[in-house]
Design an enzyme around this catalytic site. Structure first.
Site, PDB file in Angstrom:
ATOM      1  N   ILE A  44      36.935  35.594  40.328  1.00  0.00           N
ATOM      2  CA  ILE A  44      36.767  37.003  40.699  1.00  0.00           C
ATOM      3  C   ILE A  44      37.599  37.419  41.891  1.00  0.00           C
ATOM      4  O   ILE A  44      37.643  38.586  42.251  1.00  0.00           O
ATOM      5  CB  ILE A  44      35.285  37.386  40.982  1.00  0.00           C
ATOM      6  CG1 ILE A  44      34.556  36.289  41.738  1.00  0.00           C
ATOM      7  CG2 ILE A  44      34.580  37.791  39.732  1.00  0.00           C
ATOM      8  CD1 ILE A  44      33.143  36.667  42.124  1.00  0.00           C
ATOM      9  N   GLY A  45      38.238  36.489  42.502  1.00  0.00           N
ATOM     10  CA  GLY A  45      39.047  36.905  43.640  1.00  0.00           C
ATOM     11  C   GLY A  45      39.743  35.719  44.272  1.00  0.00           C
ATOM     12  O   GLY A  45      39.379  34.556  44.047  1.00  0.00           O
ATOM     13  N   LYS A  46      40.734  36.051  45.044  1.00  0.00           N
ATOM     14  CA  LYS A  46      41.503  35.002  45.716  1.00  0.00           C
ATOM     15  C   LYS A  46      42.019  35.598  47.015  1.00  0.00           C
ATOM     16  O   LYS A  46      42.435  36.763  47.041  1.00  0.00           O
ATOM     17  CB  LYS A  46      42.666  34.600  44.818  1.00  0.00           C
ATOM     18  CG  LYS A  46      43.515  33.472  45.352  1.00  0.00           C
ATOM     19  CD  LYS A  46      44.640  33.168  44.382  1.00  0.00           C
ATOM     20  CE  LYS A  46      45.764  34.142  44.500  1.00  0.00           C
ATOM     21  NZ  LYS A  46      46.924  33.714  45.250  1.00  0.00           N
ATOM     22  N   GLY A  47      41.929  34.834  48.090  1.00  0.00           N
ATOM     23  CA  GLY A  47      42.509  35.296  49.348  1.00  0.00           C
ATOM     24  C   GLY A  47      43.551  34.292  49.800  1.00  0.00           C
ATOM     25  O   GLY A  47      44.099  33.547  48.983  1.00  0.00           O
ATOM     26  N   CYS A  48      43.809  34.253  51.099  1.00  0.00           N
ATOM     27  CA  CYS A  48      44.800  33.299  51.608  1.00  0.00           C
ATOM     28  C   CYS A  48      44.184  31.913  51.762  1.00  0.00           C
ATOM     29  O   CYS A  48      44.896  30.928  51.910  1.00  0.00           O
ATOM     30  CB  CYS A  48      45.299  33.744  52.975  1.00  0.00           C
ATOM     31  SG  CYS A  48      45.998  35.367  52.942  1.00  0.00           S
ATOM     32  N   ALA A  59      41.071  30.826  49.976  1.00  0.00           N
ATOM     33  CA  ALA A  59      40.035  30.413  49.023  1.00  0.00           C
ATOM     34  C   ALA A  59      40.165  31.137  47.696  1.00  0.00           C
ATOM     35  O   ALA A  59      40.820  32.171  47.611  1.00  0.00           O
ATOM     36  CB  ALA A  59      38.656  30.736  49.621  1.00  0.00           C
ATOM     37  N   ALA A  60      39.536  30.532  46.685  1.00  0.00           N
ATOM     38  CA  ALA A  60      39.392  31.218  45.392  1.00  0.00           C
ATOM     39  C   ALA A  60      37.894  31.395  45.160  1.00  0.00           C
ATOM     40  O   ALA A  60      37.090  30.547  45.564  1.00  0.00           O
ATOM     41  CB  ALA A  60      39.994  30.384  44.283  1.00  0.00           C
ATOM     42  N   VAL A  61      37.521  32.505  44.543  1.00  0.00           N
ATOM     43  CA  VAL A  61      36.104  32.813  44.365  1.00  0.00           C
ATOM     44  C   VAL A  61      35.816  32.973  42.872  1.00  0.00           C
ATOM     45  O   VAL A  61      36.569  33.637  42.157  1.00  0.00           O
ATOM     46  CB  VAL A  61      35.720  34.093  45.136  1.00  0.00           C
ATOM     47  CG1 VAL A  61      34.226  34.356  45.037  1.00  0.00           C
ATOM     48  CG2 VAL A  61      36.137  33.984  46.599  1.00  0.00           C
ATOM     49  N   ASP A 108      38.634  40.338  61.202  1.00  0.00           N
ATOM     50  CA  ASP A 108      39.482  40.449  60.008  1.00  0.00           C
ATOM     51  C   ASP A 108      38.916  41.509  59.065  1.00  0.00           C
ATOM     52  O   ASP A 108      38.875  41.311  57.847  1.00  0.00           O
ATOM     53  CB  ASP A 108      39.568  39.084  59.305  1.00  0.00           C
ATOM     54  CG  ASP A 108      40.707  39.032  58.301  1.00  0.00           C
ATOM     55  OD1 ASP A 108      41.602  39.892  58.370  1.00  0.00           O
ATOM     56  OD2 ASP A 108      40.700  38.116  57.451  1.00  0.00           O
TER      57      ASP A 108
HETATM   58  N1  LIG Z   1      30.427  37.485  46.954  1.00  0.00           N
HETATM   59  C1  LIG Z   1      31.478  37.972  46.284  1.00  0.00           C
HETATM   60  N2  LIG Z   1      31.307  38.727  45.196  1.00  0.00           N
HETATM   61  C2  LIG Z   1      32.353  39.219  44.512  1.00  0.00           C
HETATM   62  N3  LIG Z   1      33.647  39.007  44.857  1.00  0.00           N
HETATM   63  C3  LIG Z   1      33.889  38.249  45.937  1.00  0.00           C
HETATM   64  C4  LIG Z   1      32.834  37.704  46.711  1.00  0.00           C
HETATM   65  N4  LIG Z   1      33.366  37.031  47.743  1.00  0.00           N
HETATM   66  C5  LIG Z   1      34.706  37.152  47.622  1.00  0.00           C
HETATM   67  N5  LIG Z   1      35.027  37.882  46.543  1.00  0.00           N
HETATM   68  C6  LIG Z   1      36.382  38.214  46.079  1.00  0.00           C
HETATM   69  O1  LIG Z   1      37.245  37.157  46.432  1.00  0.00           O
HETATM   70  C7  LIG Z   1      38.288  37.643  47.301  1.00  0.00           C
HETATM   71  C8  LIG Z   1      38.665  36.568  48.274  1.00  0.00           C
HETATM   72  O2  LIG Z   1      37.521  36.224  49.034  1.00  0.00           O
HETATM   73  P1  LIG Z   1      37.637  35.996  50.595  1.00  0.00           P
HETATM   74  O3  LIG Z   1      38.172  37.241  51.241  1.00  0.00           O
HETATM   75  O4  LIG Z   1      36.316  35.530  51.087  1.00  0.00           O
HETATM   76  O5  LIG Z   1      38.725  34.834  50.613  1.00  0.00           O
HETATM   77  P2  LIG Z   1      39.699  34.378  51.780  1.00  0.00           P
HETATM   78  O6  LIG Z   1      40.702  33.458  51.220  1.00  0.00           O
HETATM   79  O7  LIG Z   1      38.871  33.860  52.910  1.00  0.00           O
HETATM   80  O8  LIG Z   1      40.376  35.772  52.155  1.00  0.00           O
HETATM   81  P3  LIG Z   1      41.426  36.126  53.313  1.00  0.00           P
HETATM   82  O9  LIG Z   1      42.760  36.170  52.662  1.00  0.00           O
HETATM   83  O10 LIG Z   1      40.963  37.473  53.786  1.00  0.00           O
HETATM   84  O11 LIG Z   1      41.299  35.058  54.352  1.00  0.00           O
HETATM   85  C9  LIG Z   1      37.722  38.907  47.917  1.00  0.00           C
HETATM   86  O12 LIG Z   1      38.722  39.797  48.321  1.00  0.00           O
HETATM   87  C10 LIG Z   1      36.924  39.459  46.757  1.00  0.00           C
HETATM   88  O13 LIG Z   1      37.781  40.091  45.838  1.00  0.00           O
END
Ligand SMILES: Nc1ncnc2c1ncn2[C@@H]1O[C@H](COP(=O)(O)OP(=O)(O)OP(=O)(O)O)[C@@H](O)[C@H]1O
Length: 622
Positions: free
Chosen positions: A141-145, A147-149, A405
């Site tokens: 459902i998502g990916k940031g820098c 982690a993947a979710v 952030d």
């Molecule tokens: N609880 C959740 N429910 C639905 N989607 C989520 C949830 N947590 C995260 N996501 C999705 O996953 C994406 C990445 O999560 P998150 O921002 O926690 O990762 P990150 O790698 O730490 O991000 P960053 O690049 O900001 O450091 C979010 O932008 C969102 O789209």
């Protein structure tokens, strides 16, 4: 001499003076009032220390009282003494009034503070969810820098409903065998605004089938993709320089085609571990900030005692319900989305370690960024959304934590029973939460991490120059970021994003270059945004005062419009809000956003801050 005795002495003097008044006294008293009044009426500055504001408040009262006295026909000598004595006497009167008001606010606060907000109960069993194998994992459902979710659920806790299970399972598996799971994931992670819109509509209308909408869109797109190398979805898979592994049935995770939120109530965040080594202690130590919003039983056994600041539950802050260290699995989309951070066990060229940290939380329908791509909230709704962010930030400040952030994809959105968006701040990976530091970070060298997203970093952080005794104060930095996000929520471009000449840089922008908010947005909201974006943190609103101003604007328009605002009518309005909110809180388990907000307001009621907010709304210039 103690302050009390000093004031009592003043009162006595004023009584004496009353017996000694002359016609000249009138002029002198008037002059005294004229001297004091302009000073007392100077525009209020948000960052002034409480003592100064309190003194100013007293002066305001003194000027009024002097004026009143002066307008009477007094006779006899001693005008100067009268002015002085009266002043002291009136200060005493003001002190008493302030004291009573503070006490009344504290009483209201206690009423709501006593009612504890519950922790998420997403995984009721105390024993499950501490290992990766406890979960059924859904789509990405998502990916940031970092982690993947993924969507996830624990079979023993929530079994998918029959109607949610995809009937064309063979097709899904065949697609996976062909290495197309990445394509599903890519498509489904929200590139298509139409799909997002459908998801939101389905979410808001329970009578519509969310699953059907997704299933159709998904499988239509897959059929379209098969064998079509010109299609970017298949092409990106086949062009990948990494061999796509076949989907193995006997791995310890289970891939399911996407289903509705009811069957996958959880989100599983798998952090990428490049630096920490594979020992649990090293992983937890290096990723400890991610654990700030964990609930008490989220960690177990050897990790249960992990130290560090923790946040009490708040409706606008994410709750991590489980956190554990486990082996990195090969999840859908990994080869396409994050091959480089996989461990060598899965990708010989990968840089990742074999174990990492997993966080489990409630799964939300979308992020604020995704929501704003398909919808411009109306003005009232937008104000409620900004207010929620301010309440969340104030809660963090009270815990001595700075998020550092804040951006629209670190804010999750769900909808209450009335369809109002509830905003939840997530991703604490960059936060400042060291026990020993509070909100002040020694900035001795450029090596010191100042936080995430540089564009939305408050000016005092982005412009700071390191030095031996330099510290950066984060107490109002998140509030500044909320000021920039307010533009996005109000349907405008965030002025601090962009390229070329058409954007502002937080480190050097001039306040008068901020794009004006349109007149269709209420003056009170424009004022709050303007004061949140003051460069100087001393002049900038704190999240608490900004929130109080929006509460007054949203729930107290009659109060603000009344010709004379007295302490009595402020308190009768507060009493009304208290009763109403107590009633609503006692009536329903799952509170609507509006009631949650009012509860936050009343649970944090502080006379000084409320008074400051009120003064700014009444006299501040937009
Ligand atoms: N609880 C959740 N429910 C639905 N989607 C989520 C949830 N947590 C995260 N996501 C999705 O996953 C994406 C990445 O999560 P998150 O921002 O926690 O990762 P990150 O790698 O730490 O991000 P960053 O690049 O900001 O450091 C979010 O932008 C969102 O789209």
């Amino acid at each position: 001499m103690s302050v009390r005795r000093f004031l009592a002495h003043g009162l006595e003097l004023s009584r004496k003076a009353l017996r000694l008044v002359s016609p000249a006294a009138r002029a002198r008293t008037q002059a005294g009032a004229a001297f004091v009044r302009p000073w007392a009426q100077q525009p209020l500055q948000a960052g002034l220390p409480a003592r100064y504001r309190y003194f100013r408040l007293s002066l305001g009262g003194l000027a009024t009282q002097l004026q009143r006295r002066a307008s009477r026909q007094l006779h006899g000598p001693g005008g100067a003494l009268l002015a002085f004595g009266l002043g002291l006497g009136f200060i005493e009167q003001q002190v008493e009034e302030v004291r009573t008001s503070i006490a009344a606010c504290e009483e209201i606060q206690t009423l709501f503070k006593r009612k504890k907000i519950k922790y998420e109960n997403a995984i009721p069993s105390c024993t499950s969810g501490y290992r990766f194998e406890d979960y059924m994992v859904g789509y990405n459902i998502g990916k940031g820098c970092n982690a993947a979710v993924y969507k996830a659920f624990i079979p023993e806790v929530s079994t998918p409903k029959a109607s949610d299970t995809i009937t064309t399972e063979e097709k899904t598996e065949e697609v996976n065998r062909q290495g197309k799971s990445a394509a599903i994931v890519q498509y489904d992670s929200g590139e298509d605004p139409e799909l997002r819109k459908n998801m939101l509509i389905a979410q808001e209308n329970p009578s519509l089938s969310f699953v059907i909408l997704k299933k159709e869109t998904l499988f239509d797109s897959l059929s379209a993709c098969e064998g079509d190398t010109s299609n970017p979805l298949t092409a990106s898979v086949e062009d990948s320089s990494y061999p796509l592994p076949a989907f193995e049935k006997d791995t310890n995770y289970h891939l399911r085609a996407p289903a509705g939120d009811t069957s996958y109530p959880l989100a599983l965040k798998m952090l990428w571990n490049i630096n920490a080594g594979s020992s649990s202690d090293a992983i937890l130590a290096s990723m400890v900030k991610e654990l700030v919003p964990t609930i008490p039983n989220a960690l177990t056994g050897e990790f249960g005692g992990i130290k560090g600041k923790k946040i009490k539950p708040h409706p606008n802050i994410i709750q991590i319900v489980r956190a554990f260290v486990d082996n990195v699995p090969l999840l859908p989309g990994a080869w396409l989305e994050y091959p480089d951070v996989l461990p060598t066990r899965l990708n010989p060229h990968g840089l990742g370690h074999s174990r990492t940290l997993f966080l489990v939380m409630k799964s939300y329908p979308c992020t604020l960024q995704q929501y704003l791509q398909v919808c411009i909230p109306n003005k009232q709704c937008a104000t409620v959304m900004i207010l929620q962010l301010l309440e969340g930030v104030d809660h963090l400040v009270q815990h001595g934590i700075a998020h550092r952030d804040l951006k629209s994809d670190n804010i999750l959105v769900e909808f209450d029973s009335g369809g109002c968006p509830r905003l939840v701040i997530t991703d604490f990976g960059c936060c400042l939460a060291e026990e020993s530091l509070g909100l002040k970070l020694p900035f001795t060298s450029n090596e010191v991490n100042r936080g995430g997203n540089i564009c939305l970093m408050a000016p005092e952080i982005s412009a700071a120059i390191p030095g031996p005794r330099v510290t950066i104060d984060y107490s109002k930095s998140d509030a500044w970021s909320v000021g920039t996000l307010a533009y996005e929520i109000l349907g405008l471009r965030n002025p601090f994003y962009g390229c070329g000449v058409d954007y502002l840089e937080s480190r050097n922008y001039q306040e008068d270059k901020l794009p004006p908010l349109p007149g269709s947005i209420h003056r009170d909201v424009r004022l709050v945004v303007k004061l949140l974006l003051c460069r100087d943190p001393k002049r900038r609103l704190s999240a608490r005062v900004a929130a109080d101003m929006l509460h007054l604007h949203l729930w107290g328009p009659e109060l603000l419009a009344s010709s004379q605002i007295t302490v009595e009518n402020v308190f009768s309005w507060l009493r009304y809000q208290t009763l109403l909110t107590l009633l609503q809180v006692s009536m329903s388990q799952k509170l609507p956003v509006e009631t949650e907000l009012k509860r936050s307001f009343l649970a944090n009621l502080n006379f000084e801050e409320l008074k400051l907010g009120l003064d700014l709304l009444l006299h501040g210039k937009t």
